[in-house]
Design an enzyme around this catalytic site. Structure first.
Site, PDB file in Angstrom:
ATOM      1  N   ARG A 123       0.830  -1.204   0.000  1.00  0.00           N
ATOM      2  CA  ARG A 123       0.000   0.000   0.000  1.00  0.00           C
ATOM      3  C   ARG A 123       0.867   1.257   0.000  1.00  0.00           C
ATOM      4  O   ARG A 123       0.540   2.250  -0.640  1.00  0.00           O
ATOM      5  CB  ARG A 123      -0.906  -0.010   1.240  1.00  0.00           C
ATOM      6  N   ASP A 183     -19.748   6.042   2.101  1.00  0.00           N
ATOM      7  CA  ASP A 183     -19.868   5.070   3.194  1.00  0.00           C
ATOM      8  C   ASP A 183     -21.130   5.356   4.011  1.00  0.00           C
ATOM      9  O   ASP A 183     -21.851   4.430   4.408  1.00  0.00           O
ATOM     10  CB  ASP A 183     -18.653   5.145   4.128  1.00  0.00           C
ATOM     11  N   ARG A 186     -24.193   4.187   2.201  1.00  0.00           N
ATOM     12  CA  ARG A 186     -24.348   2.735   2.370  1.00  0.00           C
ATOM     13  C   ARG A 186     -24.883   2.415   3.766  1.00  0.00           C
ATOM     14  O   ARG A 186     -25.732   1.538   3.933  1.00  0.00           O
ATOM     15  CB  ARG A 186     -23.002   2.044   2.156  1.00  0.00           C
ATOM     16  N   HIS A 210     -11.566   6.874   5.423  1.00  0.00           N
ATOM     17  CA  HIS A 210     -12.317   6.119   4.412  1.00  0.00           C
ATOM     18  C   HIS A 210     -11.578   4.798   4.259  1.00  0.00           C
ATOM     19  O   HIS A 210     -10.724   4.623   3.401  1.00  0.00           O
ATOM     20  CB  HIS A 210     -12.354   6.879   3.093  1.00  0.00           C
TER      21      HIS A 210
END
Length: 358
Positions: A123, A183, A186, A210
């Site tokens: 990452r 988010d 959702r 996030h």
């Protein structure tokens, strides 16, 4: 790249035929200089960028839409495809170029461009590649539209919003990340589905990163103005904390599920970002959980960090952060989320990496 824009110079020798079709009325004056012309630029014409562009067009949020991408052929193809729908859409000038000069005078610049993670790539390495990419995106946007608002959608959105703030030199109120706005949508959908109500009647926020360390603000959830948890307690209706945690887990995992099924996410983020664009461009002053400079809010300290907080948005960008009551547990989780992002920035040596490009 050639711009394909509407023109009335179709007559012999480029004669402007609009003068033949239309004649001015007597005693007319030039258009008022105060008339507002709204321009939005979208950087990156992948699935996310085009979903955002398409939604902005259908919702009539801009007078001019500029598209930017490094892939000239795909860029021109996407521009033409949108232009060919002109008869079915509100009138919007659509232009595209690999040259950032096309974004000049933008009110809002939406950045969706980003490097994709290679198999086995860490990452941190992906983030470093994205910082390098942003060094070619953010400075030109700041140059051509020094008064614009930057809206960052590329992931990891919180760190890249911080990077954009540093690279642009903009005040913090004009650099925003899309953060947990989707988010939270959702989250509202899942709560509404459990209670069999309309999601628009659900007030609920996901804040923080996030990502995996995001925080569900259960204490502030309300349905039609009724606080849910306090209502259940007053009615002596039992609920299990595990059920709440499973809903939050489903929110975190939902994007991964969509990606595993169709290969990418697009429509939901398109609507989410268009929703933010509407609040910004129309000065709606609505509250959105978006990534902002969070230092000093809710006990978050230790360095400059961008993460999502319930934020009022308007024509000036960030107008303020909402002072929502958090429980001690929610406050602690939010601070831990901030630490998670700060650790990533520290591991990357984010300031040194940014300075490499200046």
């Amino acid at each position: 790249m050639h711009h394909s824009a509407s023109a009335s110079s179709l007559g012999p020798g480029g004669l402007d035929l609009s003068q033949a079709f239309f004649k001015p009325i007597q005693n007319s004056a030039s258009p008022s200089s105060t008339k507002r012309h709204t321009k939005v630029s979208v950087i990156g014409v992948g699935n996310v960028g085009m979903a955002i562009a398409q939604t902005i067009l259908t919702q009539d949020l801009a007078d001019e839409l500029a598209l930017i991408d490094a892939k000239a052929d795909k860029l021109r193809g996407e521009m033409l495809d949108l232009q060919h729908a002109a008869a079915f859409l509100p009138r919007t000038k659509i232009v595209a170029s690999v040259d950032y000069a096309v974004t000049v005078g933008s009110d809002l610049c939406i950045v969706t461009a980003g490097a994709r993670q290679n198999p086995g790539e860490s990452r941190l390495n992906l983030l470093q590649r994205n910082v390098a990419l942003f060094s070619h995106i953010i400075p030109p946007l700041a140059k051509y539209s020094p008064d614009s608002i930057l809206l960052i959608v590329s992931n990891p959105v919180d760190v890249l919003t911080y990077v954009s703030w540093k690279m642009s030199g903009f005040p913090s109120n004009r650099v925003i990340g899309s953060g947990t706005n989707l988010d939270s949508s959702r989250f509202r959908f899942l709560i509404a589905d459990h209670l069999d109500v309309n999601a628009q009647d659900v007030q609920a926020y996901i804040v923080g990163e996030h990502g995996d360390s995001s925080v569900a603000l259960w204490s502030s959830i309300s349905i039609g103005g009724v606080p849910v948890l306090s209502f259940l307690e007053k009615q002596q209706i039992a609920y299990e904390k595990d059920t709440l945690e499973n809903i939050h887990k489903a929110v975190v995992e939902s994007a991964y599920e969509v990606i595993s099924l169709k290969g990418y996410t697009s429509w939901a983020i398109g609507y989410s970002v268009a929703n933010l664009a509407r609040s910004l461009l129309r000065d709606q002053r609505k509250i959105h959980p978006v990534s902002v400079l969070a230092k000093g809010f809710y006990g978050i300290n230790g360095g400059d960090v961008f993460l999502s907080l319930p934020t009022q948005l308007g024509r000036g960008g960030v107008l303020g952060v909402t002072n929502i009551h958090l429980t001690d547990e929610e406050m602690e989780r939010l601070r831990e989320s901030a630490k998670t992002i700060l650790e990533v920035q520290s591991q990357l040596g984010i300031v040194k990496v940014i300075l490499m490009y200046y």
